[in-house]
Scaffold this motif. Sequence first.
Motif, PDB file in Angstrom:
ATOM      1  N   GLU A  60       6.775   5.334  -4.445  1.00  0.00           N
ATOM      2  CA  GLU A  60       5.512   4.854  -3.891  1.00  0.00           C
ATOM      3  C   GLU A  60       5.684   4.452  -2.429  1.00  0.00           C
ATOM      4  O   GLU A  60       6.695   3.887  -2.045  1.00  0.00           O
ATOM      5  CB  GLU A  60       4.998   3.636  -4.674  1.00  0.00           C
ATOM      6  N   ILE A  61       4.651   4.748  -1.644  1.00  0.00           N
ATOM      7  CA  ILE A  61       4.565   4.263  -0.267  1.00  0.00           C
ATOM      8  C   ILE A  61       3.334   3.374  -0.189  1.00  0.00           C
ATOM      9  O   ILE A  61       2.228   3.791  -0.554  1.00  0.00           O
ATOM     10  CB  ILE A  61       4.446   5.419   0.742  1.00  0.00           C
ATOM     11  N   LEU A  62       3.543   2.138   0.273  1.00  0.00           N
ATOM     12  CA  LEU A  62       2.442   1.185   0.360  1.00  0.00           C
ATOM     13  C   LEU A  62       2.137   0.885   1.820  1.00  0.00           C
ATOM     14  O   LEU A  62       3.045   0.726   2.640  1.00  0.00           O
ATOM     15  CB  LEU A  62       2.800  -0.123  -0.347  1.00  0.00           C
ATOM     16  N   TYR A  63       0.848   0.829   2.117  1.00  0.00           N
ATOM     17  CA  TYR A  63       0.382   0.396   3.433  1.00  0.00           C
ATOM     18  C   TYR A  63      -0.361  -0.914   3.261  1.00  0.00           C
ATOM     19  O   TYR A  63      -1.363  -0.978   2.552  1.00  0.00           O
ATOM     20  CB  TYR A  63      -0.531   1.449   4.065  1.00  0.00           C
ATOM     21  N   ARG A  64       0.208  -1.981   3.845  1.00  0.00           N
ATOM     22  CA  ARG A  64      -0.347  -3.334   3.722  1.00  0.00           C
ATOM     23  C   ARG A  64      -0.656  -3.687   2.265  1.00  0.00           C
ATOM     24  O   ARG A  64      -1.718  -4.209   1.932  1.00  0.00           O
ATOM     25  CB  ARG A  64      -1.572  -3.493   4.614  1.00  0.00           C
ATOM     26  N   GLY A  65       0.316  -3.375   1.407  1.00  0.00           N
ATOM     27  CA  GLY A  65       0.231  -3.762   0.008  1.00  0.00           C
ATOM     28  C   GLY A  65      -0.515  -2.798  -0.886  1.00  0.00           C
ATOM     29  O   GLY A  65      -0.503  -2.951  -2.112  1.00  0.00           O
ATOM     30  N   PRO A  69      -2.102   7.133  -2.304  1.00  0.00           N
ATOM     31  CA  PRO A  69      -2.001   8.201  -3.294  1.00  0.00           C
ATOM     32  C   PRO A  69      -1.204   9.386  -2.753  1.00  0.00           C
ATOM     33  O   PRO A  69      -1.224   9.665  -1.546  1.00  0.00           O
ATOM     34  CB  PRO A  69      -3.463   8.582  -3.552  1.00  0.00           C
ATOM     35  N   LYS A  70      -0.499  10.067  -3.636  1.00  0.00           N
ATOM     36  CA  LYS A  70       0.260  11.244  -3.217  1.00  0.00           C
ATOM     37  C   LYS A  70      -0.684  12.302  -2.667  1.00  0.00           C
ATOM     38  O   LYS A  70      -1.805  12.463  -3.105  1.00  0.00           O
ATOM     39  CB  LYS A  70       1.072  11.803  -4.382  1.00  0.00           C
TER      40      LYS A  70
END
Length: 247
Positions: A60-65, A69-70
Motif C-alpha cells: 500500500e501507498i498512503l498519501y496523508r493517511g 488505489p492501485k
Amino acid sequence: MSPIIELKNITLNAHQKKILEIPHFQIQAGEFLGIMGPNGAGKSTLLKLLSFLEQCSSGEILYRGQVIPKGSAPLELRRKFSIALQQSLLLDGTVYHNIAIGLTLRKVPKREIKEKVAHWLELFGISHLAKKNTHYLSGGEAQRVNLARAMIVEPEILFLDEPFSALDFPTKIKLMEDFKKIIGETKTTAVLVSHDLMEINYLTNRLAIIVNGEMKQTGPTLQVLEHPNLSTIPFLNEWKKFYPQAR
C-alpha cells in the motif's frame, strides 16, 4: 503528525526479478531526505514509486493517511509533486516560457504567472536570462531553469534525481548553496537521489541507504554516515574511495 507519503509492505517486481522490497517507509513534511545506494539498487525506481510515476506489485501507498488505489494516481494528486532530473529536458523556447509552463498548464491567470516567474527568476539568479532561448544555456544555467520550473508550482514534495551530478565542481557548489537557501526559506519537503556523499552531506537532514532493493539503514544523515550499520559499511566505504571529500 502523519507523514505525507507512507509505504507499507511494498514489493515491486519486473521480469521475475525483485526490484524493491520495503516493509515500511515514510516521508515527513519539511524534511530533506537523501537516498543512496549502489548502481542498480533501486534508487530511481523508489523515487518513481514515491512520486506516483511507478506502480508497486503489492503493498500500500498512503498519501496523508489515505490509501491510494492501485492504478494511476489521480492527476490532482500527481500535480502536488515536482521532479527535477539530471538532464534538464527543457522545452524549445525562452527561459521564461519554460519556467511558466507548469502554471500555464494549470490555467493560472497570466498576470499571476508573470509575477511568479519574475520571483523565481530572481531567486535562482537568472533574471537576465528570461528572454534567452534554452538552446544557448550553459549546463548550470539550464539546471537553474529546471529547478525553478519545478519549484514555481509550489510542490508538496520536490523529487530530485541527481540534478547536480553533470555539473562542473564550481558550478555545482554555487548552485547547491543557492538551492539550499531556497529550500530552507520555502520549507519545501525534498527527496534527493544521489551517488555523491558531498551532496548528501551538505543538503539532506535524513538519509536512507538502499541495497539490492532493500532499505538497509535510515536516520539523520550525519548519524548514518558516521555510524553505518553492518549492512551499509561495505557500500559507504567503497563510495568514500571515490569521493574522499565526503569523509
